[in-house]
Scaffold this motif. Structure first.
Motif, PDB file in Angstrom:
ATOM      1  N   SER A 250       0.816  -1.217   0.000  1.00 49.22           N
ATOM      2  CA  SER A 250       0.000   0.000   0.000  1.00 49.22           C
ATOM      3  C   SER A 250       0.844   1.259   0.000  1.00 49.22           C
ATOM      4  N   GLY A 251       2.068   1.211   0.544  1.00 51.50           N
ATOM      5  CA  GLY A 251       2.922   2.399   0.577  1.00 51.50           C
ATOM      6  C   GLY A 251       3.266   2.926  -0.808  1.00 51.50           C
ATOM      7  N   PRO A 252       3.971   2.134  -1.630  1.00 53.59           N
ATOM      8  CA  PRO A 252       4.289   2.619  -2.982  1.00 53.59           C
ATOM      9  C   PRO A 252       3.048   2.852  -3.835  1.00 53.59           C
ATOM     10  N   THR A 253       2.002   2.051  -3.630  1.00 54.90           N
ATOM     11  CA  THR A 253       0.773   2.249  -4.390  1.00 54.90           C
ATOM     12  C   THR A 253       0.147   3.599  -4.074  1.00 54.90           C
ATOM     13  N   ASN A 254       0.094   3.946  -2.786  1.00 53.13           N
ATOM     14  CA  ASN A 254      -0.453   5.253  -2.397  1.00 53.13           C
ATOM     15  C   ASN A 254       0.349   6.387  -3.016  1.00 53.13           C
ATOM     16  N   SER A 255       1.654   6.256  -3.017  1.00 55.57           N
ATOM     17  CA  SER A 255       2.501   7.304  -3.591  1.00 55.57           C
ATOM     18  C   SER A 255       2.219   7.482  -5.081  1.00 55.57           C
ATOM     19  N   MET A 256       2.047   6.383  -5.777  1.00 55.72           N
ATOM     20  CA  MET A 256       1.799   6.459  -7.220  1.00 55.72           C
ATOM     21  C   MET A 256       0.428   7.053  -7.512  1.00 55.72           C
ATOM     22  N   ARG A 257      -0.573   6.662  -6.743  1.00 53.44           N
ATOM     23  CA  ARG A 257      -1.907   7.234  -6.932  1.00 53.44           C
ATOM     24  C   ARG A 257      -1.894   8.729  -6.588  1.00 53.44           C
ATOM     25  N   GLY A 258      -1.172   9.094  -5.531  1.00 53.53           N
ATOM     26  CA  GLY A 258      -1.054  10.505  -5.177  1.00 53.53           C
ATOM     27  C   GLY A 258      -0.324  11.295  -6.242  1.00 53.53           C
ATOM     28  N   VAL A 273      10.922   8.913  -3.550  1.00 51.91           N
ATOM     29  CA  VAL A 273      12.167   8.870  -2.782  1.00 51.91           C
ATOM     30  C   VAL A 273      11.842   9.071  -1.305  1.00 51.91           C
ATOM     31  N   GLY A 274      12.050   8.041  -0.528  1.00 51.51           N
ATOM     32  CA  GLY A 274      11.798   8.113   0.906  1.00 51.51           C
ATOM     33  C   GLY A 274      13.072   8.298   1.689  1.00 51.51           C
ATOM     34  N   GLY A 275      13.045   7.904   2.945  1.00 51.36           N
ATOM     35  CA  GLY A 275      14.219   8.053   3.788  1.00 51.36           C
ATOM     36  C   GLY A 275      15.213   6.924   3.624  1.00 51.36           C
ATOM     37  N   THR A 276      14.720   5.750   3.198  1.00 55.65           N
ATOM     38  CA  THR A 276      15.569   4.569   3.107  1.00 55.65           C
ATOM     39  C   THR A 276      15.681   4.041   1.684  1.00 55.65           C
ATOM     40  N   THR A 277      14.571   4.053   0.939  1.00 55.58           N
ATOM     41  CA  THR A 277      14.571   3.495  -0.408  1.00 55.58           C
ATOM     42  C   THR A 277      13.908   4.435  -1.407  1.00 55.58           C
ATOM     43  N   THR A 278      14.149   4.175  -2.674  1.00 53.70           N
ATOM     44  CA  THR A 278      13.452   4.841  -3.771  1.00 53.70           C
ATOM     45  C   THR A 278      12.657   3.783  -4.519  1.00 53.70           C
ATOM     46  N   ASP A 279      11.346   3.995  -4.631  1.00 52.82           N
ATOM     47  CA  ASP A 279      10.469   3.063  -5.331  1.00 52.82           C
ATOM     48  C   ASP A 279      10.110   3.649  -6.688  1.00 52.82           C
ATOM     49  N   VAL A 280      10.250   2.850  -7.724  1.00 55.99           N
ATOM     50  CA  VAL A 280       9.926   3.281  -9.085  1.00 55.99           C
ATOM     51  C   VAL A 280       8.839   2.374  -9.642  1.00 55.99           C
ATOM     52  N   GLY A 281       7.763   2.991 -10.120  1.00 57.67           N
ATOM     53  CA  GLY A 281       6.665   2.232 -10.701  1.00 57.67           C
ATOM     54  C   GLY A 281       6.111   2.941 -11.921  1.00 57.67           C
ATOM     55  N   ILE A 282       5.194   2.291 -12.604  1.00 56.02           N
ATOM     56  CA  ILE A 282       4.585   2.836 -13.823  1.00 56.02           C
ATOM     57  C   ILE A 282       3.081   2.984 -13.609  1.00 56.02           C
ATOM     58  N   GLN A 284      -0.580   3.400 -15.269  1.00 58.84           N
ATOM     59  CA  GLN A 284      -1.352   3.162 -16.483  1.00 58.84           C
ATOM     60  C   GLN A 284      -2.807   3.510 -16.190  1.00 58.84           C
ATOM     61  N   SER A 285      -3.323   4.508 -16.899  1.00 62.05           N
ATOM     62  CA  SER A 285      -4.698   4.996 -16.666  1.00 62.05           C
ATOM     63  C   SER A 285      -4.890   5.424 -15.220  1.00 62.05           C
ATOM     64  N   GLY A 286      -3.844   5.956 -14.609  1.00 61.86           N
ATOM     65  CA  GLY A 286      -3.949   6.488 -13.267  1.00 61.86           C
ATOM     66  C   GLY A 286      -3.771   5.478 -12.157  1.00 61.86           C
ATOM     67  N   PHE A 287      -3.591   4.197 -12.507  1.00 64.94           N
ATOM     68  CA  PHE A 287      -3.397   3.156 -11.504  1.00 64.94           C
ATOM     69  C   PHE A 287      -2.049   2.478 -11.719  1.00 64.94           C
ATOM     70  N   PRO A 288      -1.433   1.978 -10.635  1.00 62.30           N
ATOM     71  CA  PRO A 288      -0.143   1.310 -10.780  1.00 62.30           C
ATOM     72  C   PRO A 288      -0.244   0.072 -11.673  1.00 62.30           C
ATOM     73  N   ARG A 289       0.739  -0.098 -12.532  1.00 62.67           N
ATOM     74  CA  ARG A 289       0.811  -1.330 -13.320  1.00 62.67           C
ATOM     75  C   ARG A 289       1.066  -2.491 -12.369  1.00 62.67           C
ATOM     76  N   GLU A 290       0.271  -3.547 -12.513  1.00 66.04           N
ATOM     77  CA  GLU A 290       0.419  -4.688 -11.624  1.00 66.04           C
ATOM     78  C   GLU A 290       1.482  -5.645 -12.137  1.00 66.04           C
ATOM     79  N   ALA A 291       2.137  -6.308 -11.204  1.00 67.71           N
ATOM     80  CA  ALA A 291       3.166  -7.276 -11.565  1.00 67.71           C
ATOM     81  C   ALA A 291       2.531  -8.438 -12.317  1.00 67.71           C
ATOM     82  N   SER A 292       3.158  -8.846 -13.409  1.00 74.91           N
ATOM     83  CA  SER A 292       2.613  -9.922 -14.236  1.00 74.91           C
ATOM     84  C   SER A 292       3.155 -11.282 -13.821  1.00 74.91           C
ATOM     85  N   THR A 293       4.108 -11.307 -12.918  1.00 75.05           N
ATOM     86  CA  THR A 293       4.691 -12.565 -12.461  1.00 75.05           C
ATOM     87  C   THR A 293       4.557 -12.658 -10.947  1.00 75.05           C
TER      88      THR A 293
END
Length: 519
Positions: A250-258, A273-282, A284-293
């Motif tokens: 939910s953390g990275p998902t919230n950031s992407m939706r925001g 970019v947070g305090g410990t890690t950087t999360d990169v996502g894509i 698509q139509s305003g929602f995070p692309r879901e992992a296909s695997t």
């Protein structure tokens, strides 16, 4: 008005929103018990914007409670994994691919029973009630307090899981039960693993959800509390008690939706970019692309809904070290202790934030304490961050065309304005609390993901039925009927199966129904 809260590993962010307007935003340190940080965030919101708690219609929370518990192997419930599949699946029993430390924490309770179905719904073998009751007695004697039930191809035919759950409820009502067809997707081991994780978190879920509700109530807010799910949608407290595994990303998902909400970009890359890690996502139509695997969580392969996110060990608290003339940034981090250990704040540890301040990228703390840093080392550290970030974005995009990159998070100052592979670098207002905004604007979703038999000429009717089922599920989850729309449809013909078998996945989302008030 709505309140959105996101609990990260370093900071707990909170926002107060009225419609699409951000009335107040706060950032406070995450505390070890988490709820204390939420109390502090709510208090700061009241100080920043004098609002009447009675005007708040909903509180949305993204929390790291559950994934942290699994990663650390703490607060997990002794769990029994029972699979219906004999005489098939004997070679790979439940828990076969789990890290030994987690198997030991859960108690190592693994059982196989006759049953299961083929892809077309035919039984592998009949349900043996006597056999299952004997297994249940063993489970109770072993001290397990939660049960994960899985059956071969249960997303197509859940008969055995449902029948077993009824027996558990009648014979051992004190045991909690998780059913794999309600949690995972096609693929037995990944679905089963996700169900075992969910079962192991059930006791913690009761404790956490009660604590969150109590914390909000003690702040004088009587509005309902919702938790963010992995796919960017919401679930109520009761649903969260039953399916805590749905909060993991939910953390990275919230950031992407925001990020989508703040920037107006619906298709782009998001760098959080947070305090410990950087999360990169894509997006698509305003929602995070879901992992296909399948996605590994704490060393366990799972196949439930997860965003396609790539993380690197770079953040505002990342350690900066020099070895033989080479500068290394991360993956070690001071985390939430940044304001105690960084040079800018009187500490003795060189961090990425110190380097950014020395380069004039931010005005923070006592700049005199970093004035003596070697300019060449500062440049090398920032170039290393830019290169690794650009490489990560490049790995995530599926086209050679440059993509817009939206930078959010408290450490966004580390990403340069000119990033290789980016058509533009966008830094929206309130981007530092995009995660909390993503929680506050989250919608309610419904999803269908199973194998259909698509006879010649019936494709349209099958798709219509799948769309309607996804829409009905969104409405049942709390969406306003007039706001529900289909945001994703995926068809995968299964050529190796007879009967024109096709895997169809449909996702519907809608605005949360709040008694007619959706402000």
């Amino acid at each position: 008005m709505r309140i959105g809260i996101d609990v990260g590993g370093t900071n707990t962010d909170a926002v107060l929103m009225n419609g699409s307007s951000v009335l107040a935003a706060t950032k406070t340190h995450t505390t070890e018990d988490v709820t204390s940080g939420i109390v502090s965030a709510l208090r700061q919101l009241r100080e920043a914007a004098s609002f009447d708690p009675a005007d708040v219609v909903a509180v949305m929370i993204g929390t790291t409670h559950f994934i942290n518990a699994l990663v650390e192997g703490k607060n997990l419930t002794p769990t029994a994994a029972i699979r219906f599949g004999l005489p098939a699946t004997r070679a790979l029993p439940p828990l076969v691919d789990w890290p030994r430390r987690l198997v030991d924490v859960l108690g190592g309770h693994s059982y196989l029973c006759h049953g299961g179905h083929e892809y077309d719904g035919r039984q592998i073998s009949p349900f043996d009630e006597r056999e299952f009751r004997e297994v249940l007695d063993k489970v109770a004697d072993a001290g397990a307090r939660s049960i994960a039930l899985s059956s071969v191809f249960s997303p197509i035919n859940a008969e055995f899981e449902l029948r077993a759950a009824q027996i558990v409820d009648s014979e051992y009502p004190e045991l909690s039960v998780s059913l794999s067809h309600e949690i995972g997707r096609m693929g037995l081991l990944g679905r089963e693993n996700a169900t075992i994780i969910n079962a192991a978190l059930r006791d913690l879920a009761d404790h956490v959800t009660s604590g969150l509700s109590r914390t909000v109530a003690e702040a004088g807010i009587s509005a309902p509390v919702y938790l963010s799910q992995n796919d960017g949608t919401l679930m109520d407290i009761d649903y969260a008690r039953r399916y805590p595994v749905a909060t993991f990303a939910s953390g990275p998902t919230n950031s992407m939706r925001g990020a989508a909400f703040l920037s107006g970009e619906q298709d782009c890359a998001v760098v959080d970019v947070g305090g410990t890690t950087t999360d990169v996502g894509i997006l698509q139509s305003g929602f995070p692309r879901e992992a296909s695997t399948d996605v590994a969580v704490a060393g366990v392969q799972t196949n439930f809904r997860m965003p396609d996110v790539l993380s690197i060990g770079i953040g505002g608290g990342s350690l900066v070290r020099s070895f033989d003339g080479k500068v290394e940034v991360g993956p070690g981090s001071v985390g939430y202790a940044l304001t105690e250990r960084a040079l800018l704040f009187g500490g003795d540890t060189l961090t990425a934030t110190d380097v950014a301040a020395a380069a004039g990228l931010i005005q923070l703390g006592d700049k005199d304490r970093v004035a003596g840093l070697d300019p060449a080392m500062v440049r090398a550290a920032l170039e290393s961050i830019a290169t690794r970030t650009a490489e990560t974005v490049d790995r995530m995009r599926t086209s050679a065309e440059p993509v817009p990159v939206v930078v959010v998070g408290g450490g966004g100052f580390l990403v340069p304005d000119n990033l290789a592979g980016a058509s533009a670098v966008l830094r929206p207002e309130h981007g530092s609390v995009a995660n909390a905004i993503g929680a506050a604007i989250a919608q309610v979703g419904g999803e269908v993901d199973r194998v259909f038999s698509v006879d010649p000429g019936s494709r349209d009717s099958v798709l219509d039925a799948a769309r309607q089922e996804a829409t009905d599920r969104a409405i049942a989850a709390g969406a306003r009927p007039d706001s529900v729309s289909i945001v994703d449809i995926e068809e995968v013909p299964l050529a190796y199966l007879p009967g024109n078998a096709t895997r169809i996945r449909v996702k519907a989302v809608g605005n949360l129904a709040l008694g007619g008030n959706n402000a």
